[in-house]
Design a protein around this motif. Sequence first.
Motif, PDB file in Angstrom:
ATOM      1  N   PRO A   1       0.828  -1.211   0.000  1.00 26.06           N
ATOM      2  CA  PRO A   1       0.000   0.000   0.000  1.00 26.06           C
ATOM      3  C   PRO A   1       0.863   1.262   0.000  1.00 26.06           C
ATOM      4  CG  PRO A   1      -0.102  -1.085   2.132  1.00 26.06           C
ATOM      5  CD  PRO A   1       0.680  -1.981   1.224  1.00 26.06           C
ATOM      6  N   ARG A   2       0.363   2.251  -0.736  1.00 26.96           N
ATOM      7  CA  ARG A   2       1.037   3.555  -0.836  1.00 26.96           C
ATOM      8  C   ARG A   2      -0.014   4.646  -0.778  1.00 26.96           C
ATOM      9  NH1 ARG A   2       4.099   1.684  -6.142  1.00 26.96           N
ATOM     10  NH2 ARG A   2       5.133  -0.085  -5.200  1.00 26.96           N
ATOM     11  N   ILE A   3       0.362   5.743  -0.179  1.00 31.60           N
ATOM     12  CA  ILE A   3      -0.524   6.901  -0.143  1.00 31.60           C
ATOM     13  C   ILE A   3      -0.198   7.772  -1.353  1.00 31.60           C
ATOM     14  CG2 ILE A   3      -1.288   8.921   1.155  1.00 31.60           C
ATOM     15  CD1 ILE A   3      -1.941   6.249   2.528  1.00 31.60           C
ATOM     16  N   ALA A   4      -1.215   8.073  -2.139  1.00 21.42           N
ATOM     17  CA  ALA A   4      -1.012   8.877  -3.353  1.00 21.42           C
ATOM     18  C   ALA A   4      -0.662  10.311  -2.991  1.00 21.42           C
ATOM     19  CB  ALA A   4      -2.266   8.844  -4.218  1.00 21.42           C
ATOM     20  N   GLY A   5       0.235  10.868  -3.792  1.00 19.53           N
ATOM     21  CA  GLY A   5       0.583  12.279  -3.689  1.00 19.53           C
ATOM     22  C   GLY A   5       0.003  13.014  -4.880  1.00 19.53           C
ATOM     23  N   ASP A   6       0.751  13.981  -5.395  1.00 19.42           N
ATOM     24  CA  ASP A   6       0.273  14.779  -6.518  1.00 19.42           C
ATOM     25  C   ASP A   6       0.585  14.176  -7.883  1.00 19.42           C
ATOM     26  OD1 ASP A   6      -0.819  16.735  -4.900  1.00 19.42           O
ATOM     27  OD2 ASP A   6       1.064  17.843  -4.761  1.00 19.42           O
ATOM     28  N   GLY A   7       1.403  13.132  -7.924  1.00 21.84           N
ATOM     29  CA  GLY A   7       1.792  12.551  -9.205  1.00 21.84           C
ATOM     30  C   GLY A   7       1.263  11.148  -9.388  1.00 21.84           C
ATOM     31  N   PRO A   8       1.633  10.527 -10.498  1.00 21.83           N
ATOM     32  CA  PRO A   8       1.202   9.153 -10.775  1.00 21.83           C
ATOM     33  C   PRO A   8       1.711   8.181  -9.726  1.00 21.83           C
ATOM     34  CG  PRO A   8       2.202  10.159 -12.720  1.00 21.83           C
ATOM     35  CD  PRO A   8       2.454  11.083 -11.573  1.00 21.83           C
ATOM     36  N   ILE A   9       1.055   7.051  -9.645  1.00 19.13           N
ATOM     37  CA  ILE A   9       1.464   5.976  -8.745  1.00 19.13           C
ATOM     38  C   ILE A   9       1.494   4.688  -9.566  1.00 19.13           C
ATOM     39  CG2 ILE A   9      -0.877   5.511  -7.917  1.00 19.13           C
ATOM     40  CD1 ILE A   9       0.346   5.118  -5.121  1.00 19.13           C
ATOM     41  N   SER A  10       2.577   3.908  -9.414  1.00 22.86           N
ATOM     42  CA  SER A  10       2.744   2.692 -10.227  1.00 22.86           C
ATOM     43  C   SER A  10       2.972   1.470  -9.355  1.00 22.86           C
ATOM     44  CB  SER A  10       3.949   2.835 -11.164  1.00 22.86           C
ATOM     45  OG  SER A  10       3.737   3.833 -12.111  1.00 22.86           O
ATOM     46  N   PHE A  11       2.525   0.333  -9.868  1.00 23.80           N
ATOM     47  CA  PHE A  11       2.767  -0.964  -9.248  1.00 23.80           C
ATOM     48  C   PHE A  11       3.301  -1.912 -10.309  1.00 23.80           C
ATOM     49  CE2 PHE A  11      -0.568   0.931  -6.680  1.00 23.80           C
ATOM     50  CZ  PHE A  11      -0.074   0.759  -5.405  1.00 23.80           C
ATOM     51  N   ASP A  12       4.378  -2.611  -9.996  1.00 27.04           N
ATOM     52  CA  ASP A  12       4.898  -3.653 -10.869  1.00 27.04           C
ATOM     53  C   ASP A  12       4.325  -4.985 -10.400  1.00 27.04           C
ATOM     54  OD1 ASP A  12       6.292  -1.851 -12.360  1.00 27.04           O
ATOM     55  OD2 ASP A  12       8.270  -2.426 -11.639  1.00 27.04           O
ATOM     56  N   VAL A  13       3.622  -5.647 -11.301  1.00 29.34           N
ATOM     57  CA  VAL A  13       2.908  -6.879 -10.989  1.00 29.34           C
ATOM     58  C   VAL A  13       3.655  -8.054 -11.608  1.00 29.34           C
ATOM     59  CG1 VAL A  13       0.691  -8.066 -11.124  1.00 29.34           C
ATOM     60  CG2 VAL A  13       0.750  -5.557 -11.093  1.00 29.34           C
ATOM     61  N   PRO A  14       4.179  -8.983 -10.781  1.00 29.83           N
ATOM     62  CA  PRO A  14       4.820 -10.170 -11.334  1.00 29.83           C
ATOM     63  C   PRO A  14       3.753 -11.150 -11.832  1.00 29.83           C
ATOM     64  CG  PRO A  14       4.836 -10.284  -8.942  1.00 29.83           C
ATOM     65  CD  PRO A  14       4.229  -8.951  -9.321  1.00 29.83           C
ATOM     66  N   VAL A  15       3.955 -11.651 -13.038  1.00 29.82           N
ATOM     67  CA  VAL A  15       2.987 -12.543 -13.672  1.00 29.82           C
ATOM     68  C   VAL A  15       3.736 -13.695 -14.319  1.00 29.82           C
ATOM     69  CG1 VAL A  15       1.301 -12.686 -15.570  1.00 29.82           C
ATOM     70  CG2 VAL A  15       1.326 -10.678 -14.093  1.00 29.82           C
ATOM     71  N   THR A  16       3.126 -14.870 -14.300  1.00 33.18           N
ATOM     72  CA  THR A  16       3.655 -16.009 -15.046  1.00 33.18           C
ATOM     73  C   THR A  16       2.854 -16.129 -16.330  1.00 33.18           C
ATOM     74  OG1 THR A  16       4.291 -17.146 -13.022  1.00 33.18           O
ATOM     75  CG2 THR A  16       4.101 -18.492 -15.005  1.00 33.18           C
ATOM     76  N   LEU A  17       3.557 -16.116 -17.450  1.00 35.19           N
ATOM     77  CA  LEU A  17       2.934 -16.202 -18.771  1.00 35.19           C
ATOM     78  C   LEU A  17       3.216 -17.587 -19.338  1.00 35.19           C
ATOM     79  CD1 LEU A  17       1.455 -14.760 -21.113  1.00 35.19           C
ATOM     80  CD2 LEU A  17       3.699 -13.970 -21.888  1.00 35.19           C
ATOM     81  N   SER A  18       2.148 -18.364 -19.558  1.00 33.07           N
ATOM     82  CA  SER A  18       2.316 -19.715 -20.094  1.00 33.07           C
ATOM     83  C   SER A  18       2.597 -19.656 -21.586  1.00 33.07           C
ATOM     84  CB  SER A  18       1.069 -20.557 -19.819  1.00 33.07           C
ATOM     85  OG  SER A  18      -0.013 -20.061 -20.578  1.00 33.07           O
ATOM     86  N   ASP A  19       2.988 -20.788 -22.143  1.00 36.05           N
ATOM     87  CA  ASP A  19       3.288 -20.860 -23.578  1.00 36.05           C
ATOM     88  C   ASP A  19       2.085 -20.487 -24.437  1.00 36.05           C
ATOM     89  OD1 ASP A  19       5.872 -21.601 -23.042  1.00 36.05           O
ATOM     90  OD2 ASP A  19       5.482 -23.754 -23.243  1.00 36.05           O
ATOM     91  N   ASP A  20       0.872 -20.773 -23.935  1.00 37.78           N
ATOM     92  CA  ASP A  20      -0.331 -20.466 -24.711  1.00 37.78           C
ATOM     93  C   ASP A  20      -0.879 -19.060 -24.436  1.00 37.78           C
ATOM     94  OD1 ASP A  20      -1.500 -20.730 -22.213  1.00 37.78           O
ATOM     95  OD2 ASP A  20      -2.804 -22.388 -22.768  1.00 37.78           O
ATOM     96  N   GLY A  21      -0.115 -18.235 -23.684  1.00 42.37           N
ATOM     97  CA  GLY A  21      -0.501 -16.852 -23.436  1.00 42.37           C
ATOM     98  C   GLY A  21      -1.375 -16.644 -22.210  1.00 42.37           C
ATOM     99  N   ARG A  22      -1.653 -17.698 -21.458  1.00 48.56           N
ATOM    100  CA  ARG A  22      -2.453 -17.582 -20.244  1.00 48.56           C
ATOM    101  C   ARG A  22      -1.607 -16.988 -19.121  1.00 48.56           C
ATOM    102  NH1 ARG A  22      -3.217 -21.765 -17.091  1.00 48.56           N
ATOM    103  NH2 ARG A  22      -2.149 -23.029 -18.644  1.00 48.56           N
ATOM    104  N   MET A  23      -2.187 -16.080 -18.351  1.00 48.23           N
ATOM    105  CA  MET A  23      -1.474 -15.436 -17.244  1.00 48.23           C
ATOM    106  C   MET A  23      -1.966 -15.978 -15.911  1.00 48.23           C
ATOM    107  SD  MET A  23      -1.184 -11.498 -18.356  1.00 48.23           S
ATOM    108  CE  MET A  23      -1.075 -11.083 -20.078  1.00 48.23           C
TER     109      MET A  23
END
Length: 135
Positions: free
Chosen positions: A32-54
């Motif tokens: 969790p982060r408290i928003a300020g005056d600028g953008p807020i970003s999150f990097d989401v780790p994902v596993t991508l299968s050979d058939d494109g399923r996440m």
Amino acid sequence: MPSAITLRLTTADPVPGVAYSLQDEANAPVEPRIAGDGPISFDVPVTLSDDGRMTGPFVRREGPSRRFVFIAIGTSAGQHSEWTRRAKIDVHDIPADLLALARQGRPLEAVLPGRARDGGPACATVRPLQPWRAV
């Protein structure tokens, strides 16, 4: 062979003073982060299968093909707040050419609106302001 990729979710104009976080499969707020005056970003780790399923701890599914990630907001992100919202970001429709770049280590970013019509945090299904892009 499945690949570890990163999806970057950037809220362009979050409501200042309001908490935002990723929400895991147990509905718990993560980073969790408290928003300020600028953008807020999150990097989401994902596993991508050979058939494109996440899959992964932040990827939810609905039906046979819809995949999405939640950003929790306000009370949902663990803050005592007037807001109890979640933004649902679809990830199943990311183009295959971008997924190929993600497999090569390039994060994929979606820039999201931060405000709803009522002036509060954007919630429900939130569509990117521009197409997904490799960064």
